[in-house]
Design an enzyme around this catalytic site. Structure first.
Site, short mmCIF file in Angstrom:
data_model
loop_
_atom_site.label_atom_id
_atom_site.label_comp_id
_atom_site.label_asym_id
_atom_site.label_seq_id
_atom_site.Cartn_x
_atom_site.Cartn_y
_atom_site.Cartn_z
N ASN A 184 -4.47 6.18 -1.35
CA ASN A 184 -3.78 6.70 -0.17
C ASN A 184 -3.19 8.09 -0.42
OD1 ASN A 184 -4.26 4.72 1.75
ND2 ASN A 184 -2.61 3.43 0.97
N GLU A 234 -6.01 -1.25 -7.23
CA GLU A 234 -5.04 -0.44 -7.96
C GLU A 234 -4.04 -1.35 -8.65
OE1 GLU A 234 -4.83 3.56 -5.18
OE2 GLU A 234 -3.68 1.81 -4.56
N SER A 273 0.81 -1.21 0.00
CA SER A 273 0.00 0.00 0.00
C SER A 273 0.85 1.26 0.00
CB SER A 273 -0.91 0.03 1.23
OG SER A 273 -0.14 0.02 2.42
N HIS A 332 -2.90 -3.64 -5.59
CA HIS A 332 -3.28 -3.19 -4.26
C HIS A 332 -4.79 -3.29 -4.05
CE1 HIS A 332 -3.60 0.24 -1.12
NE2 HIS A 332 -3.49 -0.93 -0.53
#
Length: 492
Positions: A177, A139, A106, A127
């Site tokens: 993120n 992702e 991540s 991800h």
């Protein structure tokens, strides 16, 4: 391969070999997944034949060598670069030359994980988000040397598993993120300035913008031992970029073990898993309401006039307020103090209202005082705007109130993600709405309340605070200047 990823892969018809260095962990993971399938069967959401077939496809591997025939390896181990690189180096000697090696990292660089391998072109990021069966976005990240066909194959496999793939370049935080930095860090900055408390920030952002959870509710849910290191990691990986600056508040709470819901105490205390939220202040009783004068530069001035009429206010319409009038300002980005000084208003009688979002679309009004605002004027404003029963929060002076500065920070970071070509605007919007559950994608948020308004908030906040944190992204500045939608895809 993580348990959740293994579950959806098996459900998609793939034969999955689950490996962990601890045999007990493999057994527990399989038992947990089997139990979930059994419960789905009991609820009539899976047939007995489907459950049996799925169980037959989820196998335990007793060693890395047992994975030699796999076409895809998905790693989901501890977030340490040295450990991941060591594992991939070992896997390279086990699997076939055509096997794809994917990391569920991540926060670590896919390029760095693949560095030193003989075939870095077959390594990519994959991800997923927890809980994997429910969080439908994944992702797909290309490292510096990743073959495009590898990412194409991973994206297609994600679709087969019922997930939505989004493509990202190998940059810190990838998409979700990275885009999620502003929500928490700007809220923390607001509290660190003494503008208001945690619960009030949460109420404002839920009721004015429509977020499902306020930033501090969200931080309590994810826990600071997870979220604070991510804040620091992305900040450091971007060489201390001010837009991602973490907060001493979370650092201190992490050090003190006040992590969130899982330990019973975070930004809120939890009793039987339920947050203990402080009661909201009630609207004051005001026996005699002063007349109200509205700044000629107020945002949504005509709407504010109509609102005041609907609330039964005695409105002054002169070029300047009388000596008795409650003076209302509605700035974008500026604080109430600055507006009072620039417009030569009496700060003792001046109160601000946040009108970035139209009043009819919100469940809460937000007022701000300045350091000189008299108590009677503050109470009068609070009582007046509470007359129709809508909730009102009164905060201390803040450039951009709460909603303006958080929304502007979200839109600005998202714009810079597009500027950096981390991903396409479309994939950004998909990733954030599915991965973070925002009421709108960040670019759509900018379009909804106006790129020029967001730019004005940012420029004025940069003036108030003198902080490069608020400098507008070129992507946002250019599109705002020519009136182009932020979600518009550029021609190749």
């Amino acid at each position: 391969m993580g348990r959740g990823i293994a579950q959806i892969a098996a459900q998609a018809g793939a034969t999955v070999h689950l490996y962990d260095t601890q045999a007990a962990a493999i057994a527990k993971a399989r038992d947990d997944v089997f139990s979930q399938w059994d419960r789905l069967q009991e609820k009539g959401r899976m047939t007995a034949d489907a459950v049996q077939a799925n169980k037959g496809r989820l196998l335990a591997a007793d060693s890395l060598q047992a994975l030699s025939g796999c076409a895809l390896i998905v790693e989901a181990i501890v977030e340490r670069l040295d450990v991941k690189r060591s594992l991939f180096a070992e896997l390279e000697g086990v699997v076939g030359e055509d096997a794809v090696l994917a990391t569920n990292t991540s926060s670590l660089s896919v390029t760095a994980i693949a560095a030193g391998l003989k075939r870095p072109q077959r390594v990519a990021g994959y991800h997923f988000f927890n809980p994997v069966p429910l969080m439908k976005v994944v992702e797909v990240i290309a490292g510096l040397k990743t073959d495009e066909a590898v990412c194409d194959g991973l994206a297609e496999f994600a679709r087969q598993m019922g997930h939505t793939p989004v493509r990202a370049q190998d940059t810190p935080g990838f998409i979700v993120n990275h885009a999620g930095r502003a929500y928490g860090t700007e809220a923390l900055r607001i509290v660190s300035e003494g503008v208001t408390d945690f619960a009030t920030v949460d109420r404002i952002l839920r009721d004015q913008v429509g977020f499902k959870l306020g930033p501090f509710e969200l931080l309590d849910l994810t826990a600071l031992d997870v979220s604070h290191p991510v804040m620091e990691s992305i900040y450091r990986q971007y060489y201390d970029e001010p837009r991602y600056r973490p907060s001493v508040i979370t650092a201190q709470r992490l050090a003190g073990g006040v992590l969130g819901r899982k330990v019973g105490e975070g930004f809120y205390r939890y009793v039987d898993g339920k947050a203990q939220v402080p009661a909201e202040p009630t609207a004051p009783q005001v026996s005699e309401m002063p007349p109200v004068w509205v700044s000629t530069r107020a945002a949504r001035r005509s709407e504010l006039y109509q609102l005041l009429k609907d609330l039964g206010a005695n409105i002054e319409t002169g070029q300047s307020p009388s000596s008795q009038a409650l003076t209302l300002v509605a700035p974008l980005g500026f604080d109430v103090t600055t507006v009072a000084v620039v417009e030569r208003l009496d700060p003792a009688r001046t109160v601000g209202i946040d009108l970035l979002v139209e009043d009819a679309a919100t469940k809460r009004r937000v007022l701000a005082t300045n350091p000189a605002t008299r108590t009677d004027m503050r109470d009068a404003a609070h009582a007046l705007f509470s007359r129709d029963g809508k909730a009102v929060s009164v905060i201390r002076d803040s450039g951009g109130f709460v909603t303006q500065r958080v929304v502007a920070a979200i839109v600005n970071i998202a714009s810079d993600i597009c500027q950096q070509r981390v991903c396409s605007p479309k994939d950004l919007e998909t990733a954030v709405t599915l991965g973070l559950g925002y009421p709108l994608g960040p670019l759509a948020m900018g379009d909804r309340w106006g790129p020029t308004n967001v730019l004005e908030v940012l420029f004025n906040m940069q003036t108030v605070y003198g902080d490069p944190r608020y400098r507008p992204s070129p992507w946002l500045r250019r599109r705002g200047a020519i009136g182009l939608s932020l979600t518009h895809e550029e021609e190749a």
